[in-house]
Design an enzyme around this catalytic site. Sequence first.
Site, PDB file in Angstrom:
ATOM      1  N   ARG A   1      45.367  30.591  57.530  1.00  0.00           N
ATOM      2  CA  ARG A   1      45.350  30.953  58.894  1.00  0.00           C
ATOM      3  C   ARG A   1      44.276  31.162  59.602  1.00  0.00           C
ATOM      4  NH1 ARG A   1      50.553  34.580  57.655  1.00  0.00           N
ATOM      5  NH2 ARG A   1      50.481  33.270  55.965  1.00  0.00           N
TER       6      ARG A   1
ATOM      7  N   LYS B   1      46.122  36.446  43.365  1.00  0.00           N
ATOM      8  CA  LYS B   1      47.258  35.736  43.004  1.00  0.00           C
ATOM      9  C   LYS B   1      47.681  35.893  41.157  1.00  0.00           C
ATOM     10  CE  LYS B   1      46.878  31.534  45.801  1.00  0.00           C
ATOM     11  NZ  LYS B   1      48.309  31.711  46.695  1.00  0.00           N
TER      12      LYS B   1
ATOM     13  N   ASP C   1      45.098  36.876  50.737  1.00  0.00           N
ATOM     14  CA  ASP C   1      45.573  35.512  50.223  1.00  0.00           C
ATOM     15  C   ASP C   1      46.300  34.705  51.436  1.00  0.00           C
ATOM     16  OD1 ASP C   1      46.193  33.513  48.496  1.00  0.00           O
ATOM     17  OD2 ASP C   1      47.964  34.438  47.406  1.00  0.00           O
TER      18      ASP C   1
ATOM     19  N   GLU D   1      44.833  33.402  53.843  1.00  0.00           N
ATOM     20  CA  GLU D   1      43.437  33.000  54.314  1.00  0.00           C
ATOM     21  C   GLU D   1      43.602  32.003  55.147  1.00  0.00           C
ATOM     22  OE1 GLU D   1      44.715  32.157  51.293  1.00  0.00           O
ATOM     23  OE2 GLU D   1      43.988  30.191  51.413  1.00  0.00           O
TER      24      GLU D   1
HETATM   25  N1  BES Z   1      47.374  28.203  49.732  1.00  0.00           N
HETATM   26  C1  BES Z   1      48.432  29.376  49.714  1.00  0.00           C
HETATM   27  C2  BES Z   1      49.908  28.652  49.988  1.00  0.00           C
HETATM   28  C3  BES Z   1      50.435  27.895  48.720  1.00  0.00           C
HETATM   29  C4  BES Z   1      51.052  28.440  47.569  1.00  0.00           C
HETATM   30  C5  BES Z   1      50.498  26.502  48.929  1.00  0.00           C
HETATM   31  C6  BES Z   1      51.480  27.818  46.372  1.00  0.00           C
HETATM   32  C7  BES Z   1      51.250  25.826  47.750  1.00  0.00           C
HETATM   33  C8  BES Z   1      51.666  26.401  46.702  1.00  0.00           C
HETATM   34  C9  BES Z   1      48.052  30.306  50.584  1.00  0.00           C
HETATM   35  O1  BES Z   1      46.929  30.550  51.130  1.00  0.00           O
HETATM   36  C10 BES Z   1      48.826  31.448  50.549  1.00  0.00           C
HETATM   37  O2  BES Z   1      48.449  31.918  49.490  1.00  0.00           O
HETATM   38  N2  BES Z   1      49.834  31.882  51.318  1.00  0.00           N
HETATM   39  C11 BES Z   1      50.654  33.026  51.014  1.00  0.00           C
HETATM   40  C12 BES Z   1      50.696  33.756  52.193  1.00  0.00           C
HETATM   41  C13 BES Z   1      51.295  35.324  52.184  1.00  0.00           C
HETATM   42  C14 BES Z   1      50.317  36.157  51.279  1.00  0.00           C
HETATM   43  C15 BES Z   1      51.655  35.832  53.446  1.00  0.00           C
HETATM   44  C16 BES Z   1      51.985  32.775  50.328  1.00  0.00           C
HETATM   45  O3  BES Z   1      52.432  31.677  50.803  1.00  0.00           O
HETATM   46  O4  BES Z   1      52.348  33.355  49.488  1.00  0.00           O
HETATM   47 ZN    ZN Z   2      45.541  28.823  50.550  1.00  0.00          ZN
HETATM   48 MN    MN Z   3      46.185  32.062  49.791  1.00  0.00          MN
END
Ligand code: BES
Ligand code: ZN
Ligand code: MN
Length: 492
Positions: A341, A267, A337, A339
């Site tokens: 799911r 990230k 990222d 992860e």
């Molecule tokens: N934990 C994050 C989602 C998240 C991000 C929740 C910011 C609250 C605030 C999750 O694991 C994630 O990183 N999801 C990605 C998915 C993408 C890579 C398909 C996302 O939402 O960017």
């Molecule tokens: Zn996450």
């Molecule tokens: Mn993530």
Amino acid sequence: MKIKTESSAKKKTSLLCGFVLENSNKVLGLPKFDSKTTASLNQSIKDMEGKLGKLNIIPLSGKNPVQRIMLAGLGKKENLTKDTIRFVSGKIAQKARELKLKEFSIITPPSFVNEPISSISQIIEGTKMALYKFDKFKAEKAESSPDLTIIVSKSNKISKAIKTSEIIANGAIFTKSIANLPPNECTPTTLANFAKTVSKKNKMKCTVFSEPELKKKGFGGISAVGQGSTNQPKLIILEHNRGPRNEKPIVLVGKAVTFDTGGISLKPGAAMDEMKFDKCGGCTVLGIMKAVSELKLPVNVVGIIPSVENMPGGESYRPGDIIKLYSGKTAEILNTDAEGRLILADALSYGEKHYSPKAIIDFATLTGACIVALGNNVAAIVSNDEKLKKKINEASKRTTEEVWELPLNQDYMDMIKSDVADMKNVGIGRAAGTITAAAFLKNAIEKTPWTHIDIAGVAWTQGATKEKSYNPKGATGFGVRLILDYLQNLKN
Ligand code: BES
Ligand code: ZN
Ligand code: MN
């Protein structure tokens, strides 16, 4: 904070609080005081006009058992919601603490404002949750919480409602207090220990799977995500069995990524610290299970918490990897990222296979896209079952923990098809990110009624979070009140 009831409002107290509606000239439920007090009360009511959230304090003369009266504005009668008493009560409690009082009293508003039981639970939830403060790591602690006397005519029903509300509020506070812990102080092992402590205290069964058992049993998602961290992954299972012996349980699943760096698909740095809240789904399940067992609810409920730390490193899983999930289905990893799911899919399949549940509900801070879609005050739900969805919607209306449904049809399922595996762990670009994540989860379940709740926007206070006294900065415990209400009303 201790809570007791008192039928008379004219007992000794340092602060007697009553509610005032906008454009009204009286304090709801306040008995008549002497003429001098009444005069200043009337003036004060005029001054504050019953505006929502406004507080006005009137000191009384020395011989009065009531030291001060505080007016608390409720706003316009037609704008009252099931939340108003809750957040105004929270403000009252915070004011009482600010004044360094040892105790304060609140007069229950009459039934035309709110059904009495509902008022009582809102007063208790509001005050208790508002007084919680995450100060574990500060030398300077918050002032200790003042005790509360609720002015209400006593009955068994009322005492029971008070006990129930206290347990529910404590459940939400427990969730907040764990969710707020920093990632160096809360690993999957820490969460497993919390679960063990809670279950021991309340006679629940607790099972924890660790590596290499997870691998051996086929939890390919949990193992893959967990392999990049020295903090080993855990699958935590809590069982509350107070329903009829052969009744199928409700299974609750919660994502508990104790820190989400994104892994190899790292990230960006901005606000990455907030990813300590990526364990909120699991913390919600813990809080619910704690409360369910303390309430001794006559239902069977299983809580399943897959917990990992998502880190980049020499042993991390990578984009391009193909892993096998607990369901037996394979997943192509295109972004490490995504992860949540993966670990949830394992937990959902396990829950369905081992418990043949009546319903499965999962909570997860799953997608940033959820915040884009619904903001910071409403959670997204995706479901495969109308009846279950309806019950959750009803609980949502009663508790004001808001949810909104997103669709999931075959077209969305098609968006996670992979060229080389049964599915891929991302959709197509950024399109419908919350739904494609839910589509991945749906593949983990064969036939059980299921509702997924994406709490990414609501699990902790963020940029667009509506300010509420009972949700001070940090984790909100979203979902605890919602699902406890759902579980209490299962039979209806
Ligand atoms: N934990 C994050 C989602 C998240 C991000 C929740 C910011 C609250 C605030 C999750 O694991 C994630 O990183 N999801 C990605 C998915 C993408 C890579 C398909 C996302 O939402 O960017
Ligand atoms: Zn996450
Ligand atoms: Mn993530």
